[in-house]
Design a protein around this motif. Structure first.
Motif, PDB file in Angstrom:
ATOM      1  N   ALA A 666       0.834  -1.211   0.000  1.00  0.00           N
ATOM      2  CA  ALA A 666       0.000   0.000   0.000  1.00  0.00           C
ATOM      3  C   ALA A 666       0.865   1.255   0.000  1.00  0.00           C
ATOM      4  CB  ALA A 666      -0.932  -0.003   1.210  1.00  0.00           C
ATOM      5  N   ILE A 667       1.951   1.233   0.773  1.00  0.00           N
ATOM      6  CA  ILE A 667       2.865   2.386   0.834  1.00  0.00           C
ATOM      7  C   ILE A 667       3.493   2.643  -0.533  1.00  0.00           C
ATOM      8  CG2 ILE A 667       5.071   3.183   1.790  1.00  0.00           C
ATOM      9  CD1 ILE A 667       4.234   1.736   4.420  1.00  0.00           C
ATOM     10  N   THR A 668       3.837   1.570  -1.231  1.00  0.00           N
ATOM     11  CA  THR A 668       4.411   1.707  -2.574  1.00  0.00           C
ATOM     12  C   THR A 668       3.441   2.424  -3.507  1.00  0.00           C
ATOM     13  OG1 THR A 668       5.673  -0.334  -2.263  1.00  0.00           O
ATOM     14  CG2 THR A 668       5.396   0.445  -4.529  1.00  0.00           C
ATOM     15  N   LYS A 669       2.144   2.144  -3.327  1.00  0.00           N
ATOM     16  CA  LYS A 669       1.126   2.742  -4.206  1.00  0.00           C
ATOM     17  C   LYS A 669       0.812   4.189  -3.839  1.00  0.00           C
ATOM     18  CE  LYS A 669      -1.263  -1.643  -5.133  1.00  0.00           C
ATOM     19  NZ  LYS A 669      -2.482  -2.439  -4.824  1.00  0.00           N
ATOM     20  N   VAL A 670       0.652   4.483  -2.543  1.00  0.00           N
ATOM     21  CA  VAL A 670       0.124   5.804  -2.147  1.00  0.00           C
ATOM     22  C   VAL A 670       1.132   6.676  -1.410  1.00  0.00           C
ATOM     23  CG1 VAL A 670      -2.216   4.885  -2.013  1.00  0.00           C
ATOM     24  CG2 VAL A 670      -0.836   4.985   0.069  1.00  0.00           C
ATOM     25  N   GLY A 671       2.342   6.159  -1.137  1.00  0.00           N
ATOM     26  CA  GLY A 671       3.327   6.946  -0.398  1.00  0.00           C
ATOM     27  C   GLY A 671       3.111   6.826   1.103  1.00  0.00           C
ATOM     28  N   ASP A 672       4.031   7.420   1.880  1.00  0.00           N
ATOM     29  CA  ASP A 672       3.949   7.273   3.336  1.00  0.00           C
ATOM     30  C   ASP A 672       3.791   8.598   4.069  1.00  0.00           C
ATOM     31  OD1 ASP A 672       6.414   8.420   3.038  1.00  0.00           O
ATOM     32  OD2 ASP A 672       7.540   6.864   4.089  1.00  0.00           O
TER      33      ASP A 672
END
Length: 701
Positions: A666-672
């Motif tokens: 999910a972090i890869t898709k939307v950033g952190d």
């Protein structure tokens, strides 16, 4: 001594900032000077260094007691003799200062403008050798300025009645061409040297967040130990936001004109002295606050003018380190400001200024460019350091959706707000919908396949484009207008949306690694203890920029310390031994990576350590929360904060099965940068604690 010698000896800096040396040279050559410089650009040094060089006394006219005290405390910390005269002094203290002036004890005296009118002081000061009068916040002298103070008009009487006319200098962070001309006229300045530096504050990241859940945003993005100001449009909203944050165990205080004088001063001091790092306030708070370590200024509501917004936003990052100015925007904010204007000036000029702020909040242009354009300054290219520059915008046609929404508003009699209209469009069975028989309308349920937030976003966009009007407070009613009927007739309407957001997690301390942060925390605790001993704000002992330099450069001798910017001779003599001892102790006991435990000299705040010790003894989060009378959310945050600094925790207390892989995907898709988008990309069972744990683990590794 030369100005540069003084800069290094007293202030600990080797070089001047832009234009400071030019301004100082003009003043010491006895030239009247008018300076318009942004907050944090170093205005005070421009008159303080000449004051040290001049034979006589410099009077600094300053509008607020808190500002005077801060400036005098800072000068004393740097070894420069100064005092202030205002209503906070007892008779004994006042006469002690006068005696000090007579005996040439001081180089600078900070003076409230109201004091000038008093006969006793006027007679006294006539016999003193005054080399310069410096007027701080000089825009207060102009009736065209936004903070006009009639008492400033007495300054010219003081100047004219001295036996020898002193050099006159004026400083402000905000002045239109009209205000500048008025300042020169009111002070009878002699062909003054004028400096207008850029309004740009390069260290501040400007961000607009359009959200319908502002409270949730605050909980997810406020650092409980980071100095932040949250501005609200009304006293009522200040009370609501304060109560919400307080109930969620954040160390917060409040400030507005409805509080009595004692409470306001007490709350202000709690913030300034870092006892309560978060301040929730109306615009009544801030002028004269020189707190250098404010890292975030959040506007909970849309300000009514760009002047107000930029002045308030400029209260973060005064130390030159990275800071964030965040505007939380929702369409309802426009109704609040329209209501406030209508019930005060009701002038076209104020409505035009509000329109500019709405464009800032809802547009797609570079935010910094938008700000600087307002102040007649051009930015040659987009800044790359604001939220709009870090988004990719696309445009979509919303004509059909707009026609459906406008048709529904018309059929509902133009008597409802956005939420009820959305309920009808979604086909809700809520009591209010059914009781008014809105379920019998032809528009009932015609947008049931749309997300609720998407419908509300389109309503906001139609309002922004003036295709919808609003009336009433505090819950605006939607009304059609001429532009609405043009859309019925087929006029196309579109809106821009963000498809991708580049991750821009702006953190003042992002250039400090885990070990740096441990030492940084030790220094912060030392600074706090020193400030208590001396009854001065912590940032006067040492600002964040200085602590970061000490943490990264690790000076181990007094000679090394003098190479650190911000350490002059007085600070070296006062704190040098302490700083060297802290660094040497840290290096001797420096924990090995991945082997940090409670016996190491890491100084996380005591309340977090207390929670962690109970956790290490095997108590559950729930048991710790009951034992300590804290919410479970707060306890878990305590444990995660300790984990961030290397204290071990059990992974199974936070993660199950293959949660970590799902979170990382999910972090890869939307950033952190924000937790909410990560959460929305995951299944419901994966909670925020699992996300926080994974983020910390990922960064620590």
């Amino acid at each position: 001594m030369t100005p540069k010698n003084i800069l290094q000896k007293y202030y600990g800096y080797k070089n001047f900032r832009d234009n400071q040396d030019i301004i100082i040279d003009k003043i010491i050559s006895e030239k009247d000077t008018l300076c318009v410089m942004p907050t944090g650009a170093g205005k005070s040094i421009c008159y303080q260094i000449p004051a040290i060089l001049f034979e006589g006394l410099t009077l600094v006219i300053s509008p607020l007691i808190s500002l005077m005290k801060d400036q005098v405390d800072m000068l004393k910390e740097n070894g420069i003799s100064a005092a202030y005269i205002n209503s906070s002094l007892t008779d004994e203290e006042y006469f002690n200062v006068l005696n000090g002036i007579k005996s040439n004890k001081y180089k600078l005296i900070y003076l409230a403008p109201e004091r000038i009118q008093q006969d006793g002081f006027f007679s006294f000061i006539k016999n003193i050798n005054i080399s310069m009068i410096a007027i701080d916040e000089a825009h207060c002298i102009s009736q065209w300025g936004h903070e006009f103070r009639p008492s400033y008009r007495n300054i010219i009487n003081l100047i004219n009645n001295l036996d020898k006319r002193p050099i006159v200098t004026a400083f402000t962070a905000t002045a239109t061409p009209e205000v500048k001309e008025d300042i020169k006229f009111q002070l009878n300045m002699y062909n003054p040297f004028e400096v207008n530096t850029s309004f740009d504050r390069e260290n501040i990241y400007f961000e607009v967040i359009e959200t319908k859940d502002k409270e949730k945003y605050l909980l997810e993005n406020i650092n409980p130990e980071e100095s932040s100001i949250i501005y609200c449009a009304t006293r009522k909203k200040v009370e609501e936001v304060f109560s919400f944050l307080n109930e969620n165990n954040l160390s917060v205080t409040k400030y507005h004109a409805g509080l009595n004088d004692f409470t306001r001063l007490s709350n202000q001091n709690d913030f300034i002295y870092d006892r309560k790092p978060i301040m929730v306030a109306t615009v009544a708070f801030g002028m004269g606050i020189d707190k250098s370590n404010v890292r975030k200024v959040i506007h909970y509501n849309l300000p009514k003018t760009m002047e107000n917004y930029y002045q308030e936003a400029g209260r973060c990052g005064r130390d030159g380190e990275k800071a964030k100015a965040i505007l939380l925007y929702s369409a309802g904010d426009v109704g609040i400001q329209n209501f406030l204007i209508k019930n005060s000036t009701d002038s076209k000029d104020d409505y035009d200024k509000l329109d500019y702020m709405i464009d800032y909040a809802t547009g797609t242009d570079c935010l910094r460019r938008k700000i600087l354009n307002y102040f007649h300054e051009n930015l040659e290219e987009d800044c790359g350091n604001c939220s709009n520059c870090n988004k990719e915008f696309k445009e979509k046609d919303i004509t059909i959706e707009a026609q459906k929404i406008l048709s529904c508003i018309k059929r509902m009699g133009e008597m409802s707000g956005a939420n009820l209209v959305t309920d009808v469009l979604k086909g809700s069975r809520k009591k209010q919908v059914l009781s008014f028989e809105y379920d019998k309308l032809s528009t009932y349920g015609i947008m049931r396949d749309y997300k609720r937030d998407d419908i509300l976003d389109i309503i906001s966009e139609l309002t922004r484009q003036n295709a919808l009007s609003t009336t009433g407070m505090p819950k605006p009613i939607l009304k059609l207008n001429k532009n609405s009927y043009d859309i019925f007739k087929g006029k196309k309407v579109s809106m821009k949306y963000t498809e991708k957001k580049i991750n821009t997690n702006i953190n003042t301390y992002d250039n400090l690694n885990k070990e740096n942060l441990i030492l940084f925390d030790i220094f912060k605790n030392w600074r706090y203890e020193k400030s208590k001993e001396q009854n001065i704000p912590p940032y006067i002992v040492a600002n964040d920029k200085l602590l970061i330099s000490l943490t990264k450069k690790l000076p181990q001798t007094k000679r090394d310390l003098l190479e650190i910017e911000g350490i002059g001779e007085n600070k070296l003599n006062q704190y040098g031994d302490d700083i060297i001892n802290i660094i040497n102790n840290y290096l001797e006991n420096k924990p090995k990576k991945d082997n940090i435990n409670l016996t190491t000299p890491v100084k996380i705040t005591n309340t977090r350590l207390e929670s962690y010790k109970l956790y290490q003894e095997g108590l559950s989060f729930n048991s710790i929360s009951k034992m300590r009378n804290l919410s479970e959310v707060t306890v878990i945050n305590h444990i995660l904060d300790c984990y961030k600094y290397g204290y071990p925790v059990k992974e199974e207390d936070f993660l199950k099965d293959n949660w970590e892989k799902q979170i990382l995907d999910a972090i890869t898709k939307v950033g952190d940068e924000y937790l909410k988008p990560i959460k929305e990309a995951l299944t419901d069972e994966i909670d925020y604690n699992a996300i926080k744990y994974t983020l910390i683990k990922n960064k620590n590794s």
